[in-house]
Design an enzyme around this catalytic site. Structure first.
Site, mmCIF file in Angstrom:
data_model
loop_
_atom_site.group_PDB
_atom_site.id
_atom_site.type_symbol
_atom_site.label_atom_id
_atom_site.label_comp_id
_atom_site.label_asym_id
_atom_site.label_seq_id
_atom_site.Cartn_x
_atom_site.Cartn_y
_atom_site.Cartn_z
ATOM 1 N N GLU A 109 -44.596 22.338 12.692
ATOM 2 C CA GLU A 109 -43.542 23.352 12.661
ATOM 3 C C GLU A 109 -42.257 22.793 12.065
ATOM 4 O O GLU A 109 -41.612 23.441 11.236
ATOM 5 C CB GLU A 109 -43.281 23.890 14.069
ATOM 6 C CG GLU A 109 -42.213 24.983 14.093
ATOM 7 C CD GLU A 109 -42.170 25.755 15.392
ATOM 8 O OE1 GLU A 109 -43.041 26.611 15.591
ATOM 9 O OE2 GLU A 109 -41.274 25.480 16.213
ATOM 10 N N ARG A 124 -18.175 38.925 -11.580
ATOM 11 C CA ARG A 124 -16.929 39.344 -10.930
ATOM 12 C C ARG A 124 -15.724 38.759 -11.665
ATOM 13 O O ARG A 124 -15.660 37.555 -11.917
ATOM 14 C CB ARG A 124 -16.937 38.852 -9.485
ATOM 15 C CG ARG A 124 -15.644 39.031 -8.719
ATOM 16 C CD ARG A 124 -15.428 40.444 -8.271
ATOM 17 N NE ARG A 124 -14.369 40.535 -7.267
ATOM 18 C CZ ARG A 124 -13.755 41.656 -6.928
ATOM 19 N NH1 ARG A 124 -14.117 42.796 -7.508
ATOM 20 N NH2 ARG A 124 -12.820 41.669 -6.018
ATOM 21 N N GLN A 169 -12.657 26.383 -11.397
ATOM 22 C CA GLN A 169 -13.335 25.169 -10.956
ATOM 23 C C GLN A 169 -13.620 25.184 -9.457
ATOM 24 O O GLN A 169 -14.671 24.706 -9.010
ATOM 25 C CB GLN A 169 -12.497 23.941 -11.309
ATOM 26 C CG GLN A 169 -13.237 22.623 -11.119
ATOM 27 C CD GLN A 169 -12.411 21.430 -11.561
ATOM 28 O OE1 GLN A 169 -11.443 21.072 -10.892
ATOM 29 N NE2 GLN A 169 -12.778 20.833 -12.688
#
Length: 381
Positions: A243, A269, A280
């Site tokens: 798991e 955008r 940056q």
């Protein structure tokens, strides 16, 4: 050293991606009161996920840890929410693996066959309110009875419990024996004496329902014991290795989808006359998301590779990969939310859901603190 997936691996991944994406298309955002549906579970089963690492003799895929992780990663990317692939991983790894390797007889084979086909949903009942990460402190008991055992006790945070058809549970058979006094069982849901509590309202992973399960004078035949009496601690550790190694692959997939959406958003955008990606401060944050994801992926693939080969260093590698993947999922979720701005805080975009689904990753299957203890032991500390 070859980093290219084989043609067979590519084919399996592509098939899972297409089947899951098409089968779950149009699924709306989940609320805490909307757990998985059997139709969704059937989609995952048809993709080969519910039986990926179960034996071919019972209808499973017969895959190793790395190939199983690749499929869970594909499902994590194809699903808009992490709860459903997380539920499948709990079913497959915490339940299917111990039945596969420690169960014996026709009754166990029937359960495995149902799990592989998707007709049987499995839940892992190990955690208790008073024990948590200290499995040796569990209070649930199993006393010998004619032909079997009588279980008593309550388990908390049982993944898939509200929908589970079988519960893999652990109980104390010898309180004086510590680690060697725990025994594992596969308990069908219809067994008298099982009470499943209401679905717990969680912050995320809504499609993976969880609940408390109480066993009251619940009689389980010896044929459904997993391993020998007193071997439950070892059974649990073995299943947890699978798991911890494979389940975080779900987060790799969700991070890949998240990163693609985030990069597209900051490219499109515009603010102050140019795209967000031209700043940056933004581009470096996206770069950090990619770096975390790829580093975590390499650690997870290596851990699964070592597990498949039975290498002694696998335990440390698995602990490192789990910490890296789950903490990267939280960090990338926070970065994605920041870069999407106010729209990322809206449930309709799904950005905040990826973050909410990531939060429990550092807690389940052994907390990050527990994993760092394992890593430290690997260094002789």
């Amino acid at each position: 050293m070859d980093f290219d997936p084989t043609p067979e691996q590519r084919e399996r991944v592509d098939r899972v991606t297409e089947h899951v994406r098409n089968g779950l298309a149009g699924t709306p955002p989940r609320s805490p009161d909307e757990p998985l549906t059997r139709d969704e579970w059937r989609t995952m089963a048809e993709a080969g996920l519910t039986g990926a690492c179960l034996p071919a003799s019972v209808g499973g895929g017969g895959l190793g840890a790395l190939d199983t992780a690749l499929l869970l990663e594909a499902a994590g990317a194809a699903c808009d929410h992490g709860g459903l692939p997380f539920a499948v991983a709990a079913h497959l790894l915490a339940c299917g693996v111990p039945l596969r390797d420690f169960g014996r007889g026709d009754a166990v084979d029937d359960l495995l066959r149902g799990m592989a086909s998707g007709e049987v949903v499995a839940g892992n009942a190990v955690t208790e309110d008073g024990a948590g990460s200290d499995v040796n402190a569990m209070a649930a008991t199993a006393e010998r009875d004619s032909g079997g055992y009588v279980l008593n006790g309550t388990k908390s945070f049982v993944s898939n419990a509200p929908e589970a058809d079988v519960l893999v549970t652990y109980a104390v058979t010898d309180a004086s024996a510590g680690f060697l006094g725990i025994t594992a069982f596969a308990v069908p849901r219809g067994t008298p004496g099982i009470t499943v509590g209401p679905t717990l309202r969680k912050t995320g992973l809504h499609a993976c329902p969880a609940a408390r399960v109480t066993f009251t004078d619940c009689r389980v035949p010896g044929s459904l014991r997993l391993g020998a009496e007193g071997q439950g601690g070892a059974v649990f550790q073995f299943s947890m290795a699978w798991e911890r190694a494979c389940l975080p692959a779900v987060y790799l997939g969700s991070m890949e989808d998240q990163l693609g959406r985030t990069a597209a958003h900051v490219r499109g955008r515009r603010q102050f006359g140019r795209s967000l990606g031209g700043f940056q401060a933004v581009s470096h944050r996206v770069a950090a998301m990619r770096q975390r994801l790829d580093a975590a992926r390499l650690l997870l693939y290596r851990a699964c590779w070592l597990l498949d080969r039975g290498r002694p260093e696998a335990d440390t590698a698995i602990a490192m990969s789990k910490v890296a993947v789950t903490e990267a999922a939280v960090a990338n979720g926070l970065d994605a939310l920041q870069l999407f701005g106010a729209s990322g805080y809206l449930t309709e975009t799904g950005v905040e859901q990826r973050l909410r689904d990531a939060l429990p990753g550092t807690l389940v299957s052994g907390t990050s603190e527990i994993q760092r203890e394992v890593i430290a032991r690997g260094e002789g500390l």
